[in-house]
Scaffold this active site. Structure first.
Site, PDB file in Angstrom:
ATOM      1  N   GLY D 145       0.667  -1.007  -0.026  1.00 20.82           N
ATOM      2  CA  GLY D 145      -0.057   0.075  -0.590  1.00 20.82           C
ATOM      3  C   GLY D 145       0.733   1.169   0.007  1.00 20.82           C
ATOM      4  N   CYS D 146       0.229   2.799  -0.520  1.00 20.50           N
ATOM      5  CA  CYS D 146       0.973   3.587  -0.805  1.00 20.50           C
ATOM      6  C   CYS D 146       1.359   4.362   1.042  1.00 20.50           C
ATOM      7  CB  CYS D 146      -0.181   4.990  -0.884  1.00 20.50           C
ATOM      8  SG  CYS D 146      -1.212   5.023  -0.818  1.00 20.50           S
ATOM      9  N   TYR D 147       1.015   4.151   1.873  1.00 17.17           N
ATOM     10  CA  TYR D 147       0.906   4.047   3.204  1.00 17.17           C
ATOM     11  C   TYR D 147       1.969   3.897   3.452  1.00 17.17           C
ATOM     12  CZ  TYR D 147      -2.845   7.908   3.341  1.00 17.17           C
ATOM     13  OH  TYR D 147      -3.603   8.731   3.530  1.00 17.17           O
ATOM     14  N   ALA D 150       5.709   4.305   2.594  1.00 18.78           N
ATOM     15  CA  ALA D 150       6.311   5.681   3.168  1.00 18.78           C
ATOM     16  C   ALA D 150       6.893   5.493   4.786  1.00 18.78           C
ATOM     17  CB  ALA D 150       5.256   6.474   2.542  1.00 18.78           C
TER      18      ALA D 150
END
Lengths: 342, 342, 342, 342
Positions: D145-147, D150
């Protein structure tokens, strides 16, 4: 009889917002407008949105220019208010939008601002325990910083109710007007649109000791604060995401009850209905603060999010709200509780 | 005694802005709020910025719900106002923010809207020659479209003074709220941020006949309009860049004089000082229209630029301004002439 | 063997975009990077997005620093290129992103720039009739201005085909990077977000004579240009809305055919399919120009809208495209035709 | 010989970004493009920025359409990948941009996604300890996932080095493309511009268990995560502000050393020089992750901030980077490390 108000620093964002709100205040007549580098210009040239005052000319900031008013708003760079205020008598209400008189601890002031401490004035965040009373009849008001306003409103009810451990973790996003109107390359539109970026990470932001002061007072014990401000691609608004370890017996219900109690009679601080979260868009130009709370049992933390307009409730609105209290006017007089959306 | 106002279509952008302004109007008490798909919800769930009305519940739009008010604002999709208005008596002031009653020419209505023409009501742009008089005491008001408001204010003085050839070329940029609140993929934030894009190019926009009507009336002869609307990455605001061939003897001075004369006594339409150009940012949330003019002798054209807030002066503010006139109240009553900036 | 390229003005927006594209060019090795006020700094401190070059140190711009390269890109303030170029020999390809060598008419140069005319170089807009040929093998290239790129691509096919009267009316919206990286108050993020505003209205913009030059050449007769640039709340992109009176026998079909013919073999200039209009978002970071046309018979005009990225096709991309042609490389080599969206 | 790649879900934001990157990949030839509701349309109608593919027609997603490729990218709604993947043989590399195969714990999957767990695939975040090795030669890849991308890049070095207590507090701001392309009212441009707002507060976001999985693996003990995502007014980018209590002996030096060691050989994960903080603007369209760390002794915490492009490193770039590893290609091949700024 109208209250005659002067604004020092009328060319900047804080001064402009004070004027925008004063224009809508039914008891105020706007007197002298002063500035420094813009002195001599028409206000319309630097604040084109303040159309009813467009033809007024900015004077150089001085005690003479500010004399003869009932209220003087100081919207000056940090460290410049004390000298101006010293020349204004006790019969004048002086409302300082700068940082000079916010902190109680002279050592903290000197550590973060690097100059001698000028003193401490009654603190213009009426929602804090005891603050409203201290403002009544006062001739001096220290308007809180924009971040401390958002953060203190978010967390003081939890600390006052003994629901949170004294170690707050705060990440806040601010619109760019919080950084002021001085032209700096990193604040250019080309740089900030599309950009989220942090600054002052690791305890370096000057608003940190003010938050510690407010939260510690609410908690009755020293609270540590990890504060990370970020710059968001919008002109106005602060969204503060605040969390702390929950004390052992906290539940979603006790948490919510503490906020309902804290804000029950507040005209501008609102606990949103369950399931609705604050957005900065809903408070644009408004003096309202929107708050929502959650209990995260898996992480063992309470999370509180608040949204304000940094220039309204976070600066000029808080200033007028406090002025109303100091002068014995109705607290909400002339202040918008409605945002400009979408 | 308060004027009791109802708003049909209170969940949309136009209805929300009517309510934002009504909340600040000293003579109005807000009555029924109606909607269609949002009926039954709290207003706070769909218009979180209207905090003082957050607990009000939206009713289904119907003649019954709207009965018993002094003023009814209709903020409904185009084509739906006529049926509702027909059920409201002549003792009620009906202010239609939709297009239904704006055009005089039934053929043009049918060509652009594809349904039978409902009629023509007094036109809510008081700055136009003769418009203010027609609004006085009227029980019906057709609020202009947002683009025609910006464009007509920009060009009518030149046409009324005989300074421009009857062939106007207009390019206008609008904030996205002009496209309404219905969720469409091309209006997603991801799509519109960073994007300028045109639509309805080549005469297809429904506001074109309304501009032609206004400008032709001012000119006293048929004016053709080349109108290109563009969508700009901002929530609100219209910047209209309007030009036309200059009549032979036009100079910068005669041009400026025509606008000074046209706007001299206007509370909301302003000709900016020479050298200052309008920005949508200066009129955010304000009922003001800012205008500036230039004569370009090399191109042989006059260029006029106007800035308004599409939801305020372009819709709801124009509606309340016209209501004030119709009801015999001071025209500026309760209306902001100050923008929210930065 | 790699082409060794230097960039003068590497700290600015144009220079940064030249570097971004050079990094992706398979035949180029990046040599000296020079700047003025940023000299001595790491590139990463001023252009953090150019990560592969973050450690490179900026040198002071000088003939010595720029010597020993095959290509030198000048991204300097207007008026500074001529002196630097004079010190670079004819064996070096000099690509000037500034205005110094764009205009043929010395009088127009002096009128708009106020300094002596330095000369005229082959013009880096290969899509214009004859331009590609003039670039082949040239040791000097004048990169067009960003607005003239967007406008000339939009209108030259109509003029070349004799479809339009020689009186163009142009309104263009530009992202803020077009105004450069120098910190000025009106370019602050707080000021530009939410703002559409015009500037240089009435013929004052320095890009006007360049447009006149290009369009007149295409038309074979003098074309007047009414040009209004506006600043839009986005970092990049130009949307140019261009119109002119249609010649008597123009139809939608003849108009479309002229553009299909003009762009048929172009790698970067595209006529969109009917019904689809250009958006700046679709060309972010791309060297493509998107164009669409309409005939408005009621207004008697043709309307052409083009979208480019002002820094890519409008500056650095056009520069590399022209460099490729001058050096005999494939014209598209290393250049993106794909935008970064959403 | 070229690698033939198909993309399922080519009309969405993730699929579009996969295509943008594939277009620049020197070893890939783009084969079938499939979609659901957009099937039958030209790609240019829904992804106008992908100009080189504008004429390609979207097929309905099916095993037949996806057959005959070397690599298939699945950019489908969560829960739809498993069925499609089951029909693709082991000789095909399947890269799933959805959530279906990310989690190891079936119970957590079911709790957050409400459907049976489909399994666990090698995890496409090569920077994590052991991840790169697991990807080599794999025929299946679960893109993070993108979160979690990061956040894991921000915190795994601290946990792997034993510098942080196992209680992470994370506040992340995401651009709106993270919410997808489905038209929902709260994602309208009118709603999101000027707005910062949180969602999924208190542990409810589906990316939380994925973060816990990654950080616990790095720490070698269970880590709790308080995660608050916020929506920011920009199309792309994630800024993750992550903190945890520092272990007793942590200093600014030991902290920095841990990150230098973790990222020393990484092509895309970068520790910024001291004093420079990440900005989402610097990674727009880039596969880079920028990280900076601070030790706040007064609060007793370490604070780590990371910036990525949610669609590039956070989705499609991570997918291609992992594909390169799985296929034995150079890890950086065809991937941009340069952002598009300003």
């Amino acid at each position: 009889m109208a209250i005659r108000a002067a604004v020092a620093g009328a060319s900047g964002y804080a001064g402009g917002e004070v004027l925008r709100l004063l224009l809508a205040h039914p008891e105020v007549r706007i007197g002298a407008l002063t500035a420094h580098s813009s002195a001599g210009q028409r206000l319309g040239a630097v604040q084109p949105h303040l159309l009813p005052l467009a033809g007024r000319v900015l004077e150089e900031t001085s005690a003479e220019a500010l004399a003869g008013h009932d209220v003087v708003f100081l919207a000056l760079p940090h460290g410049q208010s004390a000298a101006v205020a010293a020349e204004l008598g006790d019969e004048v209400l002086v409302v300082d939008c700068g940082a000079d008189f916010r902190l109680k601890d002279a050592g903290e002031w000197e550590r973060f601002y690097g100059s001698p401490h000028a003193g401490t004035w009654p603190y213009g965040l009426p929602e804090l325990p005891g603050a409203r009373e201290a403002l009544r009849g006062s001739a001096r008001i220290a308007v809180p910083g924009c971040y401390p306003t958002a953060v203190s409103l978010a967390l003081f009810p939890a600390y006052a109710a003994g629901l949170a451990e004294p170690e707050a973790v705060i990440v806040a996003a601010s619109g760019t007007s919080g950084a002021g109107k001085a032209a700096k390359p990193h604040l250019l539109g080309s740089e900030v649109m599309g950009a989220m970026s942090p600054y002052g990470v690791g305890g370096g932001h000057r608003h940190t000791p003010e938050m510690i002061q407010n939260l510690s007072a609410a908690a009755g014990e020293p609270v540590t604060v990890s504060f990370t401000p970020t710059l968001a691609p919008m002109p106005r608004g602060i969204l503060a995401t605040c969390s702390a370890k929950a004390r052992p017996d906290v539940t979603a219900e006790t948490l919510r009850a503490a906020y309902e109690k804290a804000f029950r009679d507040e005209p501008f601080a609102h606990l949103l209905p369950e399931g609705q979260w604050p957005s900065t868009a809903a408070v644009l130009g408004s003096n309202a603060a929107l708050v929502q709370v959650a209990h995260d049992p898996a992480a063992g933390r309470i999370v509180v999010v608040s949204a304000i307009d940094n220039l309204t409730k976070g600066t000029a609105g808080g200033a007028l709200q406090s002025m109303n209290i100091a002068l014995g006017l109705p607290e909400e007089l002339g202040l918008p509780a409605t945002g400009v959306a979408p």
